[in-house]
Design a protein around this motif. Structure first.
Motif, PDB file in Angstrom:
ATOM      1  N   UNK A 161      52.252  39.317  31.395  1.00 50.60           N
ATOM      2  CA  UNK A 161      51.911  37.902  31.285  1.00 50.60           C
ATOM      3  C   UNK A 161      51.002  37.457  32.410  1.00 50.60           C
ATOM      4  N   UNK A 162      50.532  36.208  32.385  1.00 54.57           N
ATOM      5  CA  UNK A 162      49.625  35.718  33.435  1.00 54.57           C
ATOM      6  C   UNK A 162      50.181  35.854  34.842  1.00 54.57           C
ATOM      7  N   UNK A 163      51.471  35.534  35.032  1.00 50.31           N
ATOM      8  CA  UNK A 163      52.063  35.650  36.369  1.00 50.31           C
ATOM      9  C   UNK A 163      52.188  37.103  36.788  1.00 50.31           C
ATOM     10  N   UNK A 164      52.643  37.963  35.886  1.00 47.40           N
ATOM     11  CA  UNK A 164      52.762  39.384  36.198  1.00 47.40           C
ATOM     12  C   UNK A 164      51.428  39.985  36.597  1.00 47.40           C
ATOM     13  N   UNK A 165      50.387  39.610  35.884  1.00 50.96           N
ATOM     14  CA  UNK A 165      49.054  40.142  36.201  1.00 50.96           C
ATOM     15  C   UNK A 165      48.548  39.593  37.537  1.00 50.96           C
ATOM     16  N   UNK A 166      48.904  38.349  37.844  1.00 49.84           N
ATOM     17  CA  UNK A 166      48.523  37.780  39.147  1.00 49.84           C
ATOM     18  C   UNK A 166      49.199  38.536  40.278  1.00 49.84           C
ATOM     19  N   UNK A 167      50.497  38.809  40.141  1.00 49.11           N
ATOM     20  CA  UNK A 167      51.232  39.544  41.173  1.00 49.11           C
ATOM     21  C   UNK A 167      50.637  40.946  41.353  1.00 49.11           C
ATOM     22  N   UNK A 168      50.273  41.579  40.256  1.00 48.72           N
ATOM     23  CA  UNK A 168      49.672  42.919  40.330  1.00 48.72           C
ATOM     24  C   UNK A 168      48.318  42.870  41.047  1.00 48.72           C
ATOM     25  N   UNK A 169      47.539  41.815  40.766  1.00 53.47           N
ATOM     26  CA  UNK A 169      46.247  41.667  41.457  1.00 53.47           C
ATOM     27  C   UNK A 169      46.449  41.471  42.960  1.00 53.47           C
ATOM     28  N   UNK A 170      47.472  40.690  43.331  1.00 54.04           N
ATOM     29  CA  UNK A 170      47.745  40.472  44.751  1.00 54.04           C
ATOM     30  C   UNK A 170      48.216  41.756  45.420  1.00 54.04           C
ATOM     31  N   UNK A 171      49.030  42.526  44.688  1.00 53.04           N
ATOM     32  CA  UNK A 171      49.481  43.810  45.233  1.00 53.04           C
ATOM     33  C   UNK A 171      48.289  44.726  45.484  1.00 53.04           C
TER      34      UNK A 171
END
Length: 291
Positions: free
Chosen positions: A239-249
């Motif tokens: 989802x959008x939040x999961x993909x954001x967290x992955x980008x930050x990682x």
């Protein structure tokens, strides 16, 4: 300047234009529109024209021609273009407000993603007219048109807060939501002008900006931070939040960034208000000026 008040002759022309077209002999005459139906038809036609061209480029004659009506007939229902523009904008505003309505099911960021998809679809299909209004550069802008936009903003604000399901939203959270709505307007209008990124990418970007803003607000508000745990727990990796967290990682994997962020979080740098360090350098430990 010609008066916009229909004359008796114009009135007769309006009634003639509103009369049913009987067509060729043997054909069934077309049904005559009622007063309400004709008014709604004119609004729909005007909205279509205002959606494709800035309001100042649309004339009463354009609207009459597109509606298959006479100019006097349009004036019979509306005193002028401004009134017709505001009526069509109110219809557009109701439609746009409805696009923020979303069942409260599933992860929050996915709900907002669907909402933003409908919002951007509306912006794209009503581009020129809506852009002229939101930019404040339209000669048709007025207190009436501004009130319509404000109502849409309030509807968006209330819908988003209802999805957050926080019993007593703080002033800081309300400000965060309002700021994000303003940012969504500005960003979508810039996209209309440039279309530099795919629409789906913009849709995802706006939702992730909301998640980031919400997280920053929670970092300052302990009560909101407690709610954030359940928010993240409901989210999915794709989802959008999961993909954001992955980008930050992925960002933290860049050499040097994680170390710098860790040092900041640990407070290894002096926490002094700007300007204090220079003042302290000029003073001794007992507060007297340094020799």
């Amino acid at each position: 300047m010609a008066s916009r008040t229909p004359s008796p002759t114009a009135d007769r022309a309006a009634r003639t234009a509103a009369a049913p077209d009987r067509g060729a002999p043997g054909e069934r005459p077309r049904r005559r529109l009622s007063v309400d139906e004709r008014r709604e038809q004119l609004i729909a036609v005007a909205l279509e024209l205002f959606s494709r061209r800035p309001p100042e480029e649309v004339s009463i004659d354009d609207i009459a021609a597109a509606a298959g009506a006479s100019r006097p007939l349009v004036y019979h229902y509306f005193p002028g273009k401004q009134a017709l523009y505001e009526a069509s904008l109110r219809r557009a505003g109701r439609e746009l407000s409805a696009r923020f309505e979303e069942p409260m099911e599933g992860p929050l960021s996915e709900r907002l993603y669907r909402v933003m998809g409908r919002y951007l679809d509306f912006v794209q299909s009503h581009g020129p007219g809506f852009a002229a209004l939101l930019r404040g550069g339209s000669v048709a802008a007025s207190a009436g048109t501004s009130a319509v936009i404000d109502e849409v903003r309030r509807a968006a604000h209330d819908q988003i807060l209802s999805h957050l399901a926080i019993p007593a939203p703080s002033p800081g959270l309300r400000l965060t939501v309002r700021a994000w709505i303003a940012n969504a307007e500005i960003t979508s209008l810039e996209w209309l002008a440039e279309r530099s990124v795919p629409l789906k990418e913009l849709q995802l970007h706006l939702v992730q900006e909301f998640v980031a803003s919400l997280t920053l607000t929670a970092a300052r508000e302990p009560a909101l931070a407690a709610e954030l745990a359940s928010f993240f727990a409901d989210e999915r990796p794709d989802g959008p939040t999961g993909r954001l967290v992955q980008d930050l990682a992925g960002l933290f994997a860049v050499p040097g960034i994680l170390d710098a962020v860790t040092a900041l979080a640990a407070g290894t740098q002096a926490r002094e208000p700007v300007g204090d360090s220079s003042a302290q350098a000029m003073e001794g430990s007992d507060g007297a000026p340094a020799e």
